[in-house]
Motif scaffolding. Sequence first.
Motif, PDB file in Angstrom:
ATOM      1  N   HIS A 147      -2.236   5.238   5.114  1.00  0.00           N
ATOM      2  CA  HIS A 147      -1.274   4.667   4.164  1.00  0.00           C
ATOM      3  C   HIS A 147      -0.391   5.767   3.574  1.00  0.00           C
ATOM      4  O   HIS A 147       0.836   5.611   3.512  1.00  0.00           O
ATOM      5  N   GLU A 148      -0.997   6.872   3.159  1.00  0.00           N
ATOM      6  CA  GLU A 148      -0.226   7.975   2.575  1.00  0.00           C
ATOM      7  C   GLU A 148       0.746   8.588   3.585  1.00  0.00           C
ATOM      8  O   GLU A 148       1.820   9.054   3.209  1.00  0.00           O
ATOM      9  N   ARG A 153      -9.323  15.391   6.853  1.00  0.00           N
ATOM     10  CA  ARG A 153      -9.172  14.178   6.037  1.00  0.00           C
ATOM     11  C   ARG A 153     -10.302  14.076   5.022  1.00  0.00           C
ATOM     12  O   ARG A 153     -10.064  13.827   3.834  1.00  0.00           O
ATOM     13  N   ASP A 196      -6.807   5.150   3.688  1.00  0.00           N
ATOM     14  CA  ASP A 196      -6.031   5.833   2.642  1.00  0.00           C
ATOM     15  C   ASP A 196      -5.096   6.888   3.247  1.00  0.00           C
ATOM     16  O   ASP A 196      -3.932   6.983   2.874  1.00  0.00           O
ATOM     17  N   ALA A 197      -5.621   7.682   4.172  1.00  0.00           N
ATOM     18  CA  ALA A 197      -4.820   8.731   4.791  1.00  0.00           C
ATOM     19  C   ALA A 197      -3.660   8.130   5.577  1.00  0.00           C
ATOM     20  O   ALA A 197      -2.524   8.611   5.486  1.00  0.00           O
ATOM     21  N   GLN A 225     -10.117  16.111   1.957  1.00  0.00           N
ATOM     22  CA  GLN A 225      -9.207  15.589   0.937  1.00  0.00           C
ATOM     23  C   GLN A 225      -9.809  14.381   0.220  1.00  0.00           C
ATOM     24  O   GLN A 225      -9.191  13.819  -0.685  1.00  0.00           O
ATOM     25  N   VAL A 282      -0.354  14.991   4.229  1.00  0.00           N
ATOM     26  CA  VAL A 282      -1.550  14.301   3.731  1.00  0.00           C
ATOM     27  C   VAL A 282      -2.781  15.205   3.855  1.00  0.00           C
ATOM     28  O   VAL A 282      -3.621  15.245   2.962  1.00  0.00           O
ATOM     29  N   LEU A 321     -10.387  11.401   1.525  1.00  0.00           N
ATOM     30  CA  LEU A 321      -9.653  10.197   1.911  1.00  0.00           C
ATOM     31  C   LEU A 321     -10.385   9.419   2.999  1.00  0.00           C
ATOM     32  O   LEU A 321     -11.012  10.011   3.879  1.00  0.00           O
TER      33      LEU A 321
END
Length: 80
Positions: free
Chosen positions: A25-26, A13, A22-23, A16, A56, A18
């Motif tokens: 949510h994606e 994570r 955020d992760a 990326q 993600v 994030l």
Amino acid sequence: MKRGVTLTIKELREAQGLTQNDAAHEAGIGQDSWWKLEKGYITNPHRNNLTAIARVLKVTPAQLRAVLAAQRGGSATTEK
């Protein structure tokens, strides 16, 4: 993901750029579920969630299964 190197969900994570929120949510899951995933409380997510989480994290579902298996001290299993 490099062969022979097992990263954690958190490391993937962070690679990326994030946050957990955020992760999550994606991937379409709750932030609390993402936290549990990183901490190893969730070790076998539903196939749809596994695919979304892998997307993600920019890994394949098989690679994600291997990461999850390593976190719990086992080996990855493949779904048919």
